[in-house]
Scaffold this motif. Structure first.
Motif, mmCIF file in Angstrom:
data_model
loop_
_atom_site.group_PDB
_atom_site.id
_atom_site.type_symbol
_atom_site.label_atom_id
_atom_site.label_comp_id
_atom_site.label_asym_id
_atom_site.label_seq_id
_atom_site.Cartn_x
_atom_site.Cartn_y
_atom_site.Cartn_z
ATOM 1 N N LYS A 74 0.910 -1.063 -0.016
ATOM 2 C CA LYS A 74 -0.009 0.002 -0.061
ATOM 3 C C LYS A 74 1.006 1.282 -0.033
ATOM 4 N N PHE A 75 2.034 1.178 0.654
ATOM 5 C CA PHE A 75 2.744 2.422 0.863
ATOM 6 C C PHE A 75 4.291 1.887 0.388
ATOM 7 N N GLN A 76 4.967 2.996 0.144
ATOM 8 C CA GLN A 76 6.528 2.519 -0.240
ATOM 9 C C GLN A 76 7.057 2.292 0.883
ATOM 10 N N VAL A 77 8.313 1.553 0.745
ATOM 11 C CA VAL A 77 8.900 1.133 1.621
ATOM 12 C C VAL A 77 9.573 2.044 2.742
ATOM 13 N N SER A 78 9.314 2.175 3.971
ATOM 14 C CA SER A 78 9.756 3.139 4.921
ATOM 15 C C SER A 78 11.145 3.315 5.346
ATOM 16 N N GLN A 79 11.406 4.405 5.978
ATOM 17 C CA GLN A 79 12.908 4.395 6.608
ATOM 18 C C GLN A 79 13.058 3.408 7.574
ATOM 19 N N GLY A 80 12.147 3.303 8.401
ATOM 20 C CA GLY A 80 12.170 2.281 9.686
ATOM 21 C C GLY A 80 12.196 0.864 8.798
ATOM 22 N N GLU A 81 11.213 0.432 7.920
ATOM 23 C CA GLU A 81 11.497 -0.752 7.505
ATOM 24 C C GLU A 81 12.794 -1.142 7.048
ATOM 25 N N TYR A 82 13.156 -0.274 6.201
ATOM 26 C CA TYR A 82 14.465 -0.367 5.633
ATOM 27 C C TYR A 82 15.809 -0.742 6.785
ATOM 28 N N ALA A 83 15.429 0.061 7.543
ATOM 29 C CA ALA A 83 16.579 0.165 8.783
ATOM 30 C C ALA A 83 16.677 -1.224 9.443
ATOM 31 N N ARG A 84 15.449 -2.038 9.480
ATOM 32 C CA ARG A 84 15.714 -3.231 9.994
ATOM 33 C C ARG A 84 16.327 -4.078 9.192
ATOM 34 N N CYS A 85 16.495 -3.910 7.992
ATOM 35 C CA CYS A 85 17.179 -4.971 7.065
ATOM 36 C C CYS A 85 18.587 -4.511 7.383
ATOM 37 N N VAL A 86 19.098 -2.993 7.624
ATOM 38 C CA VAL A 86 20.358 -2.669 7.737
ATOM 39 C C VAL A 86 20.704 -3.321 9.052
ATOM 40 N N ALA A 87 20.072 -3.415 10.175
ATOM 41 C CA ALA A 87 20.373 -3.914 11.467
ATOM 42 C C ALA A 87 20.843 -5.024 11.585
ATOM 43 N N GLU A 88 20.357 -5.970 10.442
ATOM 44 C CA GLU A 88 20.601 -7.492 10.244
ATOM 45 C C GLU A 88 21.678 -7.701 9.286
ATOM 46 N N GLY A 89 22.459 -6.608 8.789
ATOM 47 C CA GLY A 89 23.563 -6.928 7.893
ATOM 48 C C GLY A 89 23.186 -7.146 6.465
ATOM 49 N N ALA A 90 21.890 -7.013 6.244
ATOM 50 C CA ALA A 90 21.457 -7.434 4.772
ATOM 51 C C ALA A 90 21.400 -6.294 3.658
ATOM 52 N N CYS A 91 21.287 -5.126 4.185
ATOM 53 C CA CYS A 91 21.005 -3.818 3.423
ATOM 54 C C CYS A 91 22.314 -2.771 3.698
ATOM 55 N N LEU A 92 22.494 -2.166 2.775
ATOM 56 C CA LEU A 92 23.715 -1.120 2.950
ATOM 57 C C LEU A 92 23.038 0.159 3.675
ATOM 58 N N ALA A 93 23.655 0.720 4.795
ATOM 59 C CA ALA A 93 23.193 1.991 5.360
ATOM 60 C C ALA A 93 23.290 3.273 4.460
ATOM 61 N N LEU A 94 22.006 3.812 4.032
ATOM 62 C CA LEU A 94 22.121 4.948 3.266
ATOM 63 C C LEU A 94 22.373 6.286 3.984
ATOM 64 N N ASP A 95 22.085 6.417 5.305
ATOM 65 C CA ASP A 95 22.449 7.668 6.211
ATOM 66 C C ASP A 95 22.524 7.073 7.428
ATOM 67 N N HIS A 96 22.959 8.196 8.454
ATOM 68 C CA HIS A 96 23.077 8.027 9.892
ATOM 69 C C HIS A 96 21.897 8.669 10.665
ATOM 70 N N GLY A 97 20.917 9.188 9.909
ATOM 71 C CA GLY A 97 20.085 9.764 10.976
ATOM 72 C C GLY A 97 19.034 8.657 11.489
ATOM 73 N N ALA A 98 18.096 9.380 12.370
ATOM 74 C CA ALA A 98 17.086 8.324 12.942
ATOM 75 C C ALA A 98 16.137 7.962 11.788
ATOM 76 N N ALA A 99 15.602 6.789 11.879
ATOM 77 C CA ALA A 99 14.892 6.134 10.733
ATOM 78 C C ALA A 99 13.500 6.339 11.236
ATOM 79 N N SER A 100 12.361 6.796 10.431
ATOM 80 C CA SER A 100 11.185 7.028 10.859
ATOM 81 C C SER A 100 10.477 5.952 9.889
ATOM 82 N N ASP A 101 9.102 5.409 10.797
ATOM 83 C CA ASP A 101 8.518 4.202 10.089
ATOM 84 C C ASP A 101 7.388 5.129 9.261
ATOM 85 N N ASP A 102 7.091 6.407 9.038
ATOM 86 C CA ASP A 102 6.234 7.261 8.355
ATOM 87 C C ASP A 102 6.765 7.989 7.248
#
Length: 270
Positions: A74-102
């Motif tokens: 329904k929505f585009q992938v959010s910062q928060g959703e992507y951050a969970r992938c980064v936290a598990e080492g499967a995605c590259l971090a794109l910035d270092h700010g706080a990740a919003s789910d909105d």
């Protein structure tokens, strides 16, 4: 010998159990909200550079019918959703700010989007992927932008005229509103309940850029795909190199570059 065989079987079972223990369990609850779509016919003009002899032309529009075996986020992938992938080492971090789910994840390349799709598929036990350009047009409905130029005074012999015309056409889609990504739902829903189509975040598709030669009846005689360049959809189409994260720095074949690059996925149904 029987004892040795039994020891080997036990060791294999223990090793298999250990591997299952180490593998992250499926978490279907990680799956985001989706929209299910009904079969329907729709008009579609393929993306790419189309030529008739030596003249640049619009791609032929065609009536399509699609009975989807997928659901779309329904929505585009959010910062928060992507951050969970980064936290598990499967995605590259794109910035270092706080990740919003909105807020939508922007500044993402096609390769970033594919890594996220692979991770989400593994974590949920479902098959997630980028849509094709045709599928995007299908679920975008009235928000899909037909990119035909329809130049009455153009015989197609001068491609530069078409490039300038495309730039003018796409410039008309720009507004005075800031290009900063807005919270989910800010650009509304389309008639099928899919949010934020045609806002200021363009979305990657898996479709490759192509060059097609047509005969006098608009049938394809030659087709070449360039898969290092993919199609992004939004207020207008854009052809972007797969590694580009900010299209304003380059990557469009012609016309206005996208404000932001993000993505949404589709989930294939069993």
């Amino acid at each position: 010998m029987r004892t040795t065989l039994l020891i080997g079987i036990c060791a294999a079972l223990l090793l298999g159990g250990a591997l299952l223990f180490l593998r992250p369990p499926y978490q279907p609850e990680l799956a985001p909200p989706t929209v299910r779509l009904e079969p329907r016919a729709f008009d579609f003009r393929p993306a790419g550079d189309y030529w008739r002899a030596t003249q640049a032309v619009d791609a032929p529009s065609q009536r399509e019918y699609l009975a989807p075996r997928f659901e779309v986020m329904k929505f585009q992938v959010s910062q928060g959703e992507y951050a969970r992938c980064v936290a598990e080492g499967a995605c590259l971090a794109l910035d270092h700010g706080a990740a919003s789910d909105d807020l939508p994840r922007t500044g993402a390349s096609l390769l970033d989007a594919q890594r996220y799709a692979d991770w989400l598929s593994r974590r949920t036990g479902q098959r997630w992927r980028l849509p094709t350009d045709r599928e995007w047009a299908f679920f975008a409905g009235s928000r899909w932008a037909d990119d035909a130029l329809r130049l009455d005074d153009d015989d197609g012999s001068n491609p530069a005229r078409r490039w300038l015309a495309r730039y003018r056409l796409e410039a008309q889609t720009r507004t005075s509103v800031s290009a900063l990504p807005l919270p989910r739902g800010s650009h509304g829903l389309n008639e099928y309940g899919v949010a934020d189509l045609g806002g200021n975040v363009w979305e990657w598709t898996q479709s490759c850029h192509q060059r097609v030669n047509l005969d006098a009846r608009a049938a394809a005689t030659e087709r070449a795909e360039y898969c290092s360049i993919r199609i992004a959809e939004g207020r207008h189409r854009a052809a972007i190199n797969d590694f580009v994260r900010d299209a304003r720095g380059g990557g469009c074949s012609a016309g206005q570059p996208p404000d932001n690059l993000g993505f949404r996925l589709v989930r294939d149904m069993p």
